[in-house]
Design a protein around this motif. Structure first.
Motif, PDB file in Angstrom:
ATOM      1  N   GLN A 130       0.463  -1.325   0.102  1.00 50.64           N
ATOM      2  CA  GLN A 130      -0.029   0.111  -0.222  1.00 50.64           C
ATOM      3  C   GLN A 130       0.966   1.297   0.193  1.00 50.64           C
ATOM      4  O   GLN A 130       0.586   2.778  -0.929  1.00 50.64           O
ATOM      5  CB  GLN A 130      -1.134   0.267   1.279  1.00 50.64           C
ATOM      6  N   LYS A 131       1.556   1.393   0.763  1.00 52.29           N
ATOM      7  CA  LYS A 131       2.952   2.129   0.963  1.00 52.29           C
ATOM      8  C   LYS A 131       3.499   2.361  -0.389  1.00 52.29           C
ATOM      9  O   LYS A 131       3.483   4.004  -1.025  1.00 52.29           O
ATOM     10  CB  LYS A 131       3.773   2.367   1.780  1.00 52.29           C
TER      11      LYS A 131
ATOM     12  N   ILE B 297       2.311   1.494  -3.482  1.00 51.87           N
ATOM     13  CA  ILE B 297       1.917   1.957  -3.936  1.00 51.87           C
ATOM     14  C   ILE B 297       1.706   3.859  -3.705  1.00 51.87           C
ATOM     15  O   ILE B 297       0.957   4.106  -5.020  1.00 51.87           O
ATOM     16  CB  ILE B 297       0.052   1.697  -4.183  1.00 51.87           C
ATOM     17  N   GLU B 298       0.591   3.952  -3.108  1.00 53.85           N
ATOM     18  CA  GLU B 298       0.916   5.672  -2.826  1.00 53.85           C
ATOM     19  C   GLU B 298       1.787   6.242  -3.005  1.00 53.85           C
ATOM     20  O   GLU B 298       2.180   7.382  -3.586  1.00 53.85           O
ATOM     21  CB  GLU B 298       0.473   5.488  -1.359  1.00 53.85           C
ATOM     22  N   GLN B 299       2.700   6.100  -3.167  1.00 51.50           N
ATOM     23  CA  GLN B 299       4.337   6.710  -3.500  1.00 51.50           C
ATOM     24  C   GLN B 299       5.086   6.604  -4.787  1.00 51.50           C
ATOM     25  O   GLN B 299       4.750   7.419  -5.685  1.00 51.50           O
ATOM     26  CB  GLN B 299       4.991   5.290  -3.608  1.00 51.50           C
TER      27      GLN B 299
ATOM     28  N   GLN C 263       1.733   6.203  -7.019  1.00 53.43           N
ATOM     29  CA  GLN C 263       1.050   7.612  -7.164  1.00 53.43           C
ATOM     30  C   GLN C 263       0.677   9.125  -7.110  1.00 53.43           C
ATOM     31  O   GLN C 263       0.413   9.641  -7.958  1.00 53.43           O
ATOM     32  CB  GLN C 263      -0.735   6.963  -6.576  1.00 53.43           C
ATOM     33  N   ALA C 264       1.990   9.146  -6.445  1.00 49.03           N
ATOM     34  CA  ALA C 264       2.578   9.893  -6.338  1.00 49.03           C
ATOM     35  C   ALA C 264       3.628  10.642  -6.529  1.00 49.03           C
ATOM     36  O   ALA C 264       3.158  11.528  -7.167  1.00 49.03           O
ATOM     37  CB  ALA C 264       2.876  10.247  -4.727  1.00 49.03           C
TER      38      ALA C 264
END
Length: 121
Positions: free
Chosen positions: A80-81, A83-85, A87-88
């Motif tokens: 999840q981290k 993916i967030e990175q 995406q950012a």
């Protein structure tokens, strides 16, 4: 009088012998029962050992499952981290590249249109 004493002694000995035989019979009966109980206890001990072994296996599998769940939870958190990175960084890359790219394509289309119009003159 000796004969009477002898007869009483014989009766007493015979009675004592009968009591002893009854007691021996009772002891034999108790011994047989004790052997049965000992055999049953041995069976119970073996069964308990088997059940205990099976329980320990199940308990080990349960703790391994708990560990697997915990490991999977950690992996999911890491993913999840990531993916967030991603995406950012993807948003950052697309916003940075969107404007310069459209500006450069506009300028290149302007220069191509101006060169085509000058060649037709």
């Amino acid at each position: 009088s000796y004969k009477i004493l002898e007869k009483q002694l014989a009766n007493c000995l015979e009675s004592a012998l009968e009591d002893s035989k009854k007691k021996i019979s009772k002891i034999d009966s108790l011994e047989k029962e004790l052997k049965k109980v000992a055999i049953e206890n041995e069976k119970n001990v073996r069964e308990l050992e088997s059940v205990t072994t099976e329980f320990e296996k199940i308990q080990k599998r349960g703790s391994e499952s708990e560990q697997n769940v915990e490991n999977q939870r950690k992996i999911i958190e890491q993913l999840q981290k990531q993916i967030e990175q991603l995406q950012a960084s993807s948003l950052s890359i697309s916003s940075n590249s969107f404007f310069p790219s459209s500006a450069s394509s506009s300028s290149s289309s302007l220069s191509s249109s101006s060169s085509s119009s000058s060649s037709s003159l």
